[in-house]
Write a protein that holds these residues in place. Sequence first.
Motif, PDB file in Angstrom:
ATOM      1  N   GLY A   1       0.830  -1.158  -0.193  1.00 40.58           N
ATOM      2  CA  GLY A   1      -0.091   0.084   0.038  1.00 40.58           C
ATOM      3  C   GLY A   1       0.611   1.376   0.042  1.00 40.58           C
ATOM      4  O   GLY A   1       0.572   2.126  -0.824  1.00 40.58           O
ATOM      5  N   LEU A   2       1.759   1.166   0.693  1.00 37.72           N
ATOM      6  CA  LEU A   2       2.901   2.138   0.907  1.00 37.72           C
ATOM      7  C   LEU A   2       3.471   2.619  -0.528  1.00 37.72           C
ATOM      8  O   LEU A   2       3.728   3.549  -1.016  1.00 37.72           O
ATOM      9  N   ALA A   3       3.758   1.620  -1.179  1.00 39.39           N
ATOM     10  CA  ALA A   3       4.234   1.368  -2.391  1.00 39.39           C
ATOM     11  C   ALA A   3       3.332   2.144  -3.390  1.00 39.39           C
ATOM     12  O   ALA A   3       3.825   2.938  -4.172  1.00 39.39           O
ATOM     13  N   ASN A   4       2.443   1.914  -3.492  1.00 41.61           N
ATOM     14  CA  ASN A   4       1.191   2.512  -4.382  1.00 41.61           C
ATOM     15  C   ASN A   4       1.010   3.705  -3.971  1.00 41.61           C
ATOM     16  O   ASN A   4       0.814   4.722  -4.980  1.00 41.61           O
ATOM     17  N   LYS A   5       0.937   4.524  -2.539  1.00 44.62           N
ATOM     18  CA  LYS A   5       1.001   5.846  -2.240  1.00 44.62           C
ATOM     19  C   LYS A   5       1.984   6.723  -3.214  1.00 44.62           C
ATOM     20  O   LYS A   5       1.942   7.513  -3.498  1.00 44.62           O
ATOM     21  N   PHE A   6       3.336   5.927  -2.886  1.00 45.54           N
ATOM     22  CA  PHE A   6       4.381   6.694  -3.321  1.00 45.54           C
ATOM     23  C   PHE A   6       4.468   6.621  -4.921  1.00 45.54           C
ATOM     24  O   PHE A   6       4.814   7.676  -5.626  1.00 45.54           O
TER      25      PHE A   6
ATOM     26  N   GLN B   1       1.660   6.799  -6.927  1.00 43.61           N
ATOM     27  CA  GLN B   1       0.864   7.614  -7.137  1.00 43.61           C
ATOM     28  C   GLN B   1       1.225   9.269  -6.766  1.00 43.61           C
ATOM     29  O   GLN B   1       0.639  10.243  -7.678  1.00 43.61           O
ATOM     30  N   GLY B   2       2.180   9.538  -5.915  1.00 44.20           N
ATOM     31  CA  GLY B   2       2.605  10.681  -5.499  1.00 44.20           C
ATOM     32  C   GLY B   2       3.915  11.084  -6.415  1.00 44.20           C
ATOM     33  O   GLY B   2       4.414  11.910  -6.087  1.00 44.20           O
ATOM     34  N   GLY B   3       4.274  10.335  -7.578  1.00 45.95           N
ATOM     35  CA  GLY B   3       5.419  10.846  -8.320  1.00 45.95           C
ATOM     36  C   GLY B   3       6.667  10.384  -7.765  1.00 45.95           C
ATOM     37  O   GLY B   3       7.641  10.738  -7.967  1.00 45.95           O
ATOM     38  N   GLN B   4       6.681   9.713  -6.613  1.00 45.55           N
ATOM     39  CA  GLN B   4       7.817   8.910  -5.864  1.00 45.55           C
ATOM     40  C   GLN B   4       8.327   7.646  -5.954  1.00 45.55           C
ATOM     41  O   GLN B   4       8.584   7.024  -5.260  1.00 45.55           O
ATOM     42  N   GLY B   5       7.661   7.146  -7.141  1.00 47.61           N
ATOM     43  CA  GLY B   5       7.616   5.657  -7.320  1.00 47.61           C
ATOM     44  C   GLY B   5       8.941   4.849  -7.319  1.00 47.61           C
ATOM     45  O   GLY B   5       9.385   4.090  -6.960  1.00 47.61           O
ATOM     46  N   ASN B   6       9.772   5.917  -8.256  1.00 36.95           N
ATOM     47  CA  ASN B   6      11.322   5.602  -8.402  1.00 36.95           C
ATOM     48  C   ASN B   6      11.914   5.505  -7.028  1.00 36.95           C
ATOM     49  O   ASN B   6      12.846   4.612  -6.871  1.00 36.95           O
ATOM     50  N   ALA B   7      11.776   6.332  -6.235  1.00 45.84           N
ATOM     51  CA  ALA B   7      12.506   6.571  -4.897  1.00 45.84           C
ATOM     52  C   ALA B   7      12.145   5.298  -3.946  1.00 45.84           C
ATOM     53  O   ALA B   7      12.895   4.670  -3.423  1.00 45.84           O
ATOM     54  N   PHE B   8      10.910   5.027  -4.031  1.00 46.22           N
ATOM     55  CA  PHE B   8      10.201   3.682  -3.224  1.00 46.22           C
ATOM     56  C   PHE B   8      11.057   2.370  -3.793  1.00 46.22           C
ATOM     57  O   PHE B   8      11.627   1.781  -3.049  1.00 46.22           O
ATOM     58  N   ALA B   9      10.962   2.533  -4.945  1.00 50.44           N
ATOM     59  CA  ALA B   9      11.387   1.250  -5.723  1.00 50.44           C
ATOM     60  C   ALA B   9      13.020   1.207  -5.382  1.00 50.44           C
ATOM     61  O   ALA B   9      13.701  -0.073  -5.313  1.00 50.44           O
ATOM     62  N   SER B  10      13.831   2.258  -5.270  1.00 52.39           N
ATOM     63  CA  SER B  10      15.243   2.198  -5.096  1.00 52.39           C
ATOM     64  C   SER B  10      15.449   1.704  -3.506  1.00 52.39           C
ATOM     65  O   SER B  10      16.428   1.051  -3.175  1.00 52.39           O
ATOM     66  N   TRP B  11      14.497   1.914  -2.686  1.00 54.87           N
ATOM     67  CA  TRP B  11      14.717   1.576  -1.324  1.00 54.87           C
ATOM     68  C   TRP B  11      14.299  -0.237  -1.111  1.00 54.87           C
ATOM     69  O   TRP B  11      14.970  -0.677  -0.381  1.00 54.87           O
ATOM     70  N   VAL B  12      13.336  -0.719  -2.121  1.00 56.42           N
ATOM     71  CA  VAL B  12      13.160  -1.855  -2.121  1.00 56.42           C
ATOM     72  C   VAL B  12      14.126  -2.604  -2.715  1.00 56.42           C
ATOM     73  O   VAL B  12      14.475  -3.535  -2.344  1.00 56.42           O
ATOM     74  N   GLY B  13      14.649  -2.273  -3.832  1.00 59.68           N
ATOM     75  CA  GLY B  13      15.782  -2.648  -4.818  1.00 59.68           C
ATOM     76  C   GLY B  13      16.935  -3.104  -4.045  1.00 59.68           C
ATOM     77  O   GLY B  13      17.399  -2.590  -2.834  1.00 59.68           O
ATOM     78  N   MET B  14      17.906  -3.565  -4.787  1.00 61.07           N
ATOM     79  CA  MET B  14      19.279  -4.191  -4.161  1.00 61.07           C
ATOM     80  C   MET B  14      20.327  -2.842  -4.342  1.00 61.07           C
ATOM     81  O   MET B  14      21.286  -3.046  -3.747  1.00 61.07           O
ATOM     82  N   GLY B  15      19.993  -1.776  -4.776  1.00 59.40           N
ATOM     83  CA  GLY B  15      20.726  -0.562  -5.220  1.00 59.40           C
ATOM     84  C   GLY B  15      20.824   0.296  -4.045  1.00 59.40           C
ATOM     85  O   GLY B  15      20.155   0.354  -3.002  1.00 59.40           O
ATOM     86  N   GLU B  16      21.398   1.585  -4.548  1.00 62.02           N
ATOM     87  CA  GLU B  16      21.531   2.469  -3.403  1.00 62.02           C
ATOM     88  C   GLU B  16      20.208   3.081  -3.303  1.00 62.02           C
ATOM     89  O   GLU B  16      19.325   3.519  -4.231  1.00 62.02           O
ATOM     90  N   ASN B  17      19.941   3.574  -2.053  1.00 59.30           N
ATOM     91  CA  ASN B  17      18.574   4.369  -1.520  1.00 59.30           C
ATOM     92  C   ASN B  17      18.670   5.555  -2.351  1.00 59.30           C
ATOM     93  O   ASN B  17      19.442   6.556  -1.782  1.00 59.30           O
ATOM     94  N   GLN B  18      17.351   6.317  -2.802  1.00 57.23           N
ATOM     95  CA  GLN B  18      17.332   7.499  -3.272  1.00 57.23           C
ATOM     96  C   GLN B  18      16.713   8.194  -2.286  1.00 57.23           C
ATOM     97  O   GLN B  18      15.841   7.833  -1.501  1.00 57.23           O
ATOM     98  N   PRO B  19      17.036   9.456  -1.666  1.00 60.99           N
ATOM     99  CA  PRO B  19      16.644  10.323  -0.633  1.00 60.99           C
ATOM    100  C   PRO B  19      15.513  10.868  -1.134  1.00 60.99           C
ATOM    101  O   PRO B  19      15.262  11.019  -2.084  1.00 60.99           O
ATOM    102  N   VAL B  20      14.665  11.354  -0.033  1.00 64.83           N
ATOM    103  CA  VAL B  20      13.452  12.194  -0.289  1.00 64.83           C
ATOM    104  C   VAL B  20      13.512  13.129   0.839  1.00 64.83           C
ATOM    105  O   VAL B  20      14.151  12.829   1.960  1.00 64.83           O
ATOM    106  N   SER B  21      12.899  14.238   0.680  1.00 65.82           N
ATOM    107  CA  SER B  21      12.854  15.371   1.541  1.00 65.82           C
ATOM    108  C   SER B  21      11.472  15.196   2.411  1.00 65.82           C
ATOM    109  O   SER B  21      10.602  14.431   2.086  1.00 65.82           O
ATOM    110  N   GLY B  22      11.578  15.827   3.463  1.00 65.69           N
ATOM    111  CA  GLY B  22      10.359  15.833   4.432  1.00 65.69           C
ATOM    112  C   GLY B  22       9.106  16.465   3.618  1.00 65.69           C
ATOM    113  O   GLY B  22       7.943  16.053   3.767  1.00 65.69           O
TER     114      GLY B  22
END
Length: 148
Positions: free
Chosen positions: A40-45, A47-68
């Motif tokens: 559900g969190l992946a879906n929210k990200f 829909q909110g235009g942050q899907g690539n960032a979330f996918a980077s957190w799940v994947g095996m590579g480096e995590n993309q940062p996000v701001s508050g």
Amino acid sequence: MGLLDSILSAVSGKGDASGGANPLMGILSGLLTQSGGLQGLANKFSQGGQGNAFASWVGMGENQPVSGDQIQKTLGSDQISALAAKIGVDPAQASQFLAEYLPKVVDKLTPAGKVDPNANTQQGLAALLPSLLQSLGGKSGGDQSAQA
């Protein structure tokens, strides 16, 4: 139950140096519950235009940062405010906690590089608590043995 007992004692015993740990756990646990777990969190990200960032957190590579701000826009002010009120912190502080720790937590909760819909995220969060306490406290560097 030994691990659970040690986690509970770590929470109660480190309240002074890591006062942010309990609010952090409340934010993360509440967020996952309200969002429908990691999927559900992946879906929210997404829909909110942050899907690539979330996918980077799940994947095996480096995590993309996000701001508050990105967290707040993605999850919505109402959800951030509700989580912040529930644990007694400012909404901006809740957003900053999430921006800093959500990528790390999602990364740790998805060790195989994918979201497991059957995974117990609450149990996973509880297992992460010692390292979160350590990173928030910043002083106790010798607690790696707790991860055995």
